[in-house]
Design a protein around this motif. Structure first.
Motif, PDB file in Angstrom:
ATOM      1  N   TYR A  60       0.829  -1.198   0.000  1.00  0.00           N
ATOM      2  CA  TYR A  60       0.000   0.000   0.000  1.00  0.00           C
ATOM      3  C   TYR A  60       0.868   1.255   0.000  1.00  0.00           C
ATOM      4  O   TYR A  60       1.930   1.303   0.630  1.00  0.00           O
ATOM      5  CB  TYR A  60      -0.880   0.041   1.251  1.00  0.00           C
ATOM      6  CG  TYR A  60      -1.925  -1.043   1.302  1.00  0.00           C
ATOM      7  CD1 TYR A  60      -1.672  -2.250   1.946  1.00  0.00           C
ATOM      8  CD2 TYR A  60      -3.167  -0.858   0.691  1.00  0.00           C
ATOM      9  CE1 TYR A  60      -2.629  -3.253   1.983  1.00  0.00           C
ATOM     10  CE2 TYR A  60      -4.132  -1.852   0.730  1.00  0.00           C
ATOM     11  CZ  TYR A  60      -3.856  -3.039   1.379  1.00  0.00           C
ATOM     12  OH  TYR A  60      -4.813  -4.025   1.415  1.00  0.00           O
ATOM     13  N   ASP A  62       1.536   4.977   1.366  1.00  0.00           N
ATOM     14  CA  ASP A  62       1.364   5.464   2.731  1.00  0.00           C
ATOM     15  C   ASP A  62      -0.021   6.059   2.947  1.00  0.00           C
ATOM     16  O   ASP A  62      -0.638   5.849   3.999  1.00  0.00           O
ATOM     17  CB  ASP A  62       2.439   6.500   3.059  1.00  0.00           C
ATOM     18  CG  ASP A  62       3.806   5.858   3.280  1.00  0.00           C
ATOM     19  OD1 ASP A  62       4.812   6.595   3.241  1.00  0.00           O
ATOM     20  OD2 ASP A  62       3.863   4.637   3.486  1.00  0.00           O
ATOM     21  N   LYS A  65      -2.688   3.215   3.606  1.00  0.00           N
ATOM     22  CA  LYS A  65      -2.588   2.314   4.748  1.00  0.00           C
ATOM     23  C   LYS A  65      -3.631   2.665   5.812  1.00  0.00           C
ATOM     24  O   LYS A  65      -3.772   3.813   6.203  1.00  0.00           O
ATOM     25  CB  LYS A  65      -1.181   2.374   5.341  1.00  0.00           C
ATOM     26  CG  LYS A  65      -0.118   1.794   4.424  1.00  0.00           C
ATOM     27  CD  LYS A  65       1.277   1.953   5.021  1.00  0.00           C
ATOM     28  CE  LYS A  65       2.324   1.399   4.065  1.00  0.00           C
ATOM     29  NZ  LYS A  65       3.699   1.606   4.577  1.00  0.00           N
TER      30      LYS A  65
END
Length: 127
Positions: A60, A62, A65
């Motif tokens: 993912y 950032d 996430k």
């Protein structure tokens, strides 16, 4: 030839959720990585999330996430569940698939690891 078709985009208020789906036809994708990228007007395309062919490995960005979840719905369909959406998530979202497995984790994040692309689905988040 391979075709990828995205669906599920739309208009949602901030804090809402959307689920994007990507349906593949022409080949079996159970062994190949798939990913989502997005592009907002005036910006470069950016990585969102990726999943390995087995479905056991995910990556993912950032910003994704904790809010986004990528998963395989079936051998030919992948999905992206997006929660807690923000106005800055507004973009066209593209599904991508790799003809060969990425050789490293870092490759999952690069658009040149993917050989097939969908036409995109628009996600608009209002404030």
């Amino acid at each position: 030839q391979v075709q990828l078709v995205e669906s599920g985009g739309g208009l949602v208020q901030a804090g809402g959720s959307l689920r994007l789906s990507c349906a593949a036809s022409g080949r079996t994708f159970t062994l190949y990585a798939m990913a989502w990228f997005r592009q907002a007007p005036g910006t470069e395309r950016e990585f969102v999330a990726a999943i390995s062919g087995s479905g056991r490995v995910t990556h993912y960005a950032d910003f994704a996430k904790g809010r986004y979840t990528i998963f395989r719905e079936s051998a030919h369909t992948m999905a992206l569940q997006m929660n807690s959406l923000k106005p800055e998530d507004t973009a066209a979202y593209y599904c991508a698939a790799a003809a060969v497995p990425p050789l490293s984790d870092a490759r999952y994040y690069t658009d040149n690891a993917y050989h097939y692309w969908g036409q995109g689905t628009q996600v608009t988040v209002s404030s």
